[in-house]
Design a protein around this motif. Structure first.
Motif, short mmCIF file in Angstrom:
data_model
loop_
_atom_site.label_atom_id
_atom_site.label_comp_id
_atom_site.label_asym_id
_atom_site.label_seq_id
_atom_site.Cartn_x
_atom_site.Cartn_y
_atom_site.Cartn_z
N SER A 68 0.84 -1.20 0.00
CA SER A 68 0.00 0.00 0.00
C SER A 68 0.87 1.25 0.00
O SER A 68 2.06 1.19 0.34
CB SER A 68 -0.89 0.02 1.24
N VAL A 69 0.26 2.36 -0.37
CA VAL A 69 0.97 3.65 -0.35
C VAL A 69 1.41 3.98 1.07
O VAL A 69 2.53 4.45 1.29
CB VAL A 69 0.06 4.76 -0.92
N ASP A 70 0.54 3.73 2.04
CA ASP A 70 0.88 4.03 3.44
C ASP A 70 2.12 3.26 3.88
O ASP A 70 2.98 3.80 4.59
CB ASP A 70 -0.29 3.69 4.36
N GLY A 71 2.21 2.02 3.46
CA GLY A 71 3.37 1.20 3.83
C GLY A 71 4.65 1.78 3.28
O GLY A 71 5.68 1.85 3.98
N TYR A 72 4.63 2.22 2.02
CA TYR A 72 5.83 2.83 1.42
C TYR A 72 6.13 4.20 2.02
O TYR A 72 7.29 4.58 2.13
CB TYR A 72 5.68 2.91 -0.11
N GLN B 54 5.75 5.00 5.08
CA GLN B 54 6.48 4.70 6.33
C GLN B 54 7.94 4.39 6.02
O GLN B 54 8.85 4.84 6.74
CB GLN B 54 5.84 3.52 7.06
N LEU B 55 8.18 3.63 4.95
CA LEU B 55 9.56 3.27 4.59
C LEU B 55 10.39 4.49 4.20
O LEU B 55 11.54 4.62 4.63
CB LEU B 55 9.55 2.27 3.43
N VAL B 56 9.83 5.37 3.38
CA VAL B 56 10.63 6.53 2.94
C VAL B 56 10.84 7.52 4.07
O VAL B 56 11.84 8.24 4.08
CB VAL B 56 10.01 7.22 1.70
N ARG B 57 9.93 7.54 5.03
CA ARG B 57 10.16 8.39 6.21
C ARG B 57 11.28 7.82 7.07
O ARG B 57 12.08 8.56 7.64
CB ARG B 57 8.87 8.53 7.03
N ALA B 58 11.34 6.48 7.13
CA ALA B 58 12.38 5.83 7.93
C ALA B 58 13.75 5.93 7.26
O ALA B 58 14.77 6.06 7.95
CB ALA B 58 12.02 4.36 8.16
N SER B 59 13.78 5.87 5.93
CA SER B 59 15.06 5.91 5.19
C SER B 59 14.97 6.93 4.06
O SER B 59 14.94 6.57 2.88
CB SER B 59 15.38 4.52 4.63
N PRO B 60 14.94 8.20 4.40
CA PRO B 60 14.73 9.25 3.38
C PRO B 60 15.85 9.37 2.36
O PRO B 60 15.64 9.91 1.27
CB PRO B 60 14.60 10.52 4.21
N ASN B 61 17.04 8.88 2.68
CA ASN B 61 18.17 8.99 1.75
C ASN B 61 18.42 7.72 0.95
O ASN B 61 19.41 7.62 0.23
CB ASN B 61 19.45 9.36 2.50
N SER B 62 17.54 6.74 1.08
CA SER B 62 17.72 5.46 0.39
C SER B 62 17.02 5.47 -0.96
O SER B 62 15.80 5.39 -1.05
CB SER B 62 17.16 4.32 1.25
N SER B 63 17.80 5.56 -2.03
CA SER B 63 17.21 5.53 -3.37
C SER B 63 16.53 4.19 -3.63
O SER B 63 15.53 4.12 -4.35
CB SER B 63 18.29 5.77 -4.43
N PHE B 64 17.06 3.13 -3.01
CA PHE B 64 16.48 1.80 -3.19
C PHE B 64 15.01 1.80 -2.78
O PHE B 64 14.14 1.28 -3.48
CB PHE B 64 17.27 0.78 -2.36
N VAL B 65 14.71 2.41 -1.62
CA VAL B 65 13.34 2.44 -1.11
C VAL B 65 12.45 3.32 -2.00
O VAL B 65 11.33 2.95 -2.35
CB VAL B 65 13.32 2.94 0.34
N TRP B 66 12.97 4.49 -2.39
CA TRP B 66 12.19 5.38 -3.26
C TRP B 66 11.86 4.70 -4.59
O TRP B 66 10.74 4.82 -5.11
CB TRP B 66 12.95 6.68 -3.51
N ILE B 67 12.84 4.02 -5.15
CA ILE B 67 12.63 3.37 -6.46
C ILE B 67 11.64 2.21 -6.33
O ILE B 67 10.81 1.98 -7.22
CB ILE B 67 13.99 2.90 -7.05
N LYS B 68 11.70 1.48 -5.21
CA LYS B 68 10.70 0.43 -4.96
C LYS B 68 9.29 1.04 -4.87
O LYS B 68 8.31 0.45 -5.34
CB LYS B 68 11.04 -0.33 -3.69
N TYR B 69 9.21 2.20 -4.26
CA TYR B 69 7.94 2.92 -4.16
C TYR B 69 7.43 3.26 -5.57
O TYR B 69 6.25 3.05 -5.90
CB TYR B 69 8.15 4.19 -3.32
N MET B 70 8.32 3.78 -6.40
CA MET B 70 7.96 4.09 -7.79
C MET B 70 7.47 2.84 -8.52
O MET B 70 6.44 2.87 -9.23
CB MET B 70 9.17 4.67 -8.54
N ALA B 71 8.19 1.73 -8.34
CA ALA B 71 7.82 0.48 -9.01
C ALA B 71 6.43 0.01 -8.57
O ALA B 71 5.65 -0.50 -9.38
CB ALA B 71 8.86 -0.59 -8.71
#
Length: 323
Positions: free
Chosen positions: A52-56, A58-75
């Motif tokens: 879900s969007v809410d789940g992602y 939470q992830l980007v708030r926890a790791s704001p500098n992680s491109s891996f997490v942001w790109i997973k969110y985009m995917a």
């Protein structure tokens, strides 16, 4: 999530941290960031990715500098056909990631290349628009190489050729760029490879010649002509016969090809060189390891005897100097 947040750097230095040098602190910070990224990657790839969007969020708030997490969110957004939201998340990532995290930002730009390559209207124009924007914020050579990588992965040969032509003009003193150009031509079986190699040697500063020639020779061994590869290695070793690193690269490539007579001939040449004992010991060990891998007892014994003969000569030489 609380457990994950507890693993984040607190931003408060411990007493031990204060004693570290600036360089050591940087390494420690990088180590911590790698540990955080590894934990995130394990979670996302281990069947625990949010759905879900809410789940992602939470992830980007926890790791704001992680491109891996942001790109997973985009995917994830692309998987539910929300292309515009995926673009918006990429823009948000670029604004959020710390300006010092250049590689992380570049990763997001590359994700945007890939997005526009599929969903842009028309794709080529959309990609080039993002490319021009990326050049304003990231290292130009890295951006060009990233775009080239996308063209190669998606088999857009004409676009890759055009980009490489521009790159060899813009970055004519870069060995990496010339090698990518050479690799591209060799994959196509082009007759222009030799001409490009010569152009590269004219353009590159002299201190880069050895590195460029040895890597070009490796490319020839892998996807081009073994004969041309040998000519390149022989040429550079004629001028630098005591460069054991070059001999080793040459030997490794021949070992990969598997012609025992050629490999042994090369080992015979290199173990007859007048090199310091430490280097000769390394070369004899490499020779012995090869023969052990072949499993011929007579050859193993031959190399051992040859090595002992070298040791005895060295002992006599030392005694002669002392006497």
């Amino acid at each position: 999530m609380r457990k994950h947040l507890d693993n984040e750097p607190s931003g408060i230095e411990s007493k031990d941290d204060k004693k570290l040098t600036k360089r050591a602190k940087k390494k420690l910070k990088e180590k911590r960031e790698l540990e955080i990224r590894a934990a995130e990657q394990k979670r996302l790839e281990g069947g625990q990715a949010p759905d879900s969007v809410d789940g992602y969020e939470q992830l980007v708030r926890a790791s704001p500098n992680s491109s891996f997490v942001w790109i997973k969110y985009m995917a994830f957004l692309l998987s539910i056909a929300d292309v515009e939201k995926a673009r918006a998340i990429a823009e948000r990532a670029l604004q959020t990631i710390n300006f010092r995290e250049e590689e992380e930002k570049l990763n997001v730009w590359v994700a945007l290349f890939n997005l526009e390559n599929v969903y842009g209207i028309p794709p080529n124009e959309a990609v080039l628009k993002v490319f021009q924007k990326t050049l304003q914020y990231c290292d130009p050579k890295k951006v060009h190489l990233a775009l080239l990588g996308m063209y190669e992965r998606t088999e857009q040969q004409e676009m890759a050729d055009q980009l490489l032509k521009a790159m060899t003009k813009k970055f004519k003193t870069s060995a990496k760029v010339w090698l990518r150009n050479l690799q591209n031509l060799l994959k196509q079986g082009s007759d222009a490879a030799e001409m490009v190699l010569n152009r590269a040697l004219v353009s590159l500063p002299r201190h880069k010649h050895i590195k460029f020639i040895s890597r070009a020779a490796v490319l020839e061994f892998k996807i081009g002509s073994a004969e041309r590869a040998r000519l390149l290695f022989e040429g550079v070793l004629r001028n630098y016969p005591k460069r054991t690193d070059l001999w080793c690269v040459y030997l490794d490539q021949e070992i990969c090809r598997g012609d025992a007579s050629v490999i042994r001939s090369l080992f015979e040449r290199v173990t007859c060189l007048d090199l310091p004992p430490k280097k000769m010991k390394f070369l004899f060990k490499k020779y012995l390891d090869y023969e052990i891998s072949q499993g011929e007892e007579s050859r193993i014994e031959y190399v051992k005897i040859k090595a002992m003969e070298f040791v005895n000569r060295e002992i006599k030489f030392v005694h002669g100097k002392l006497g």
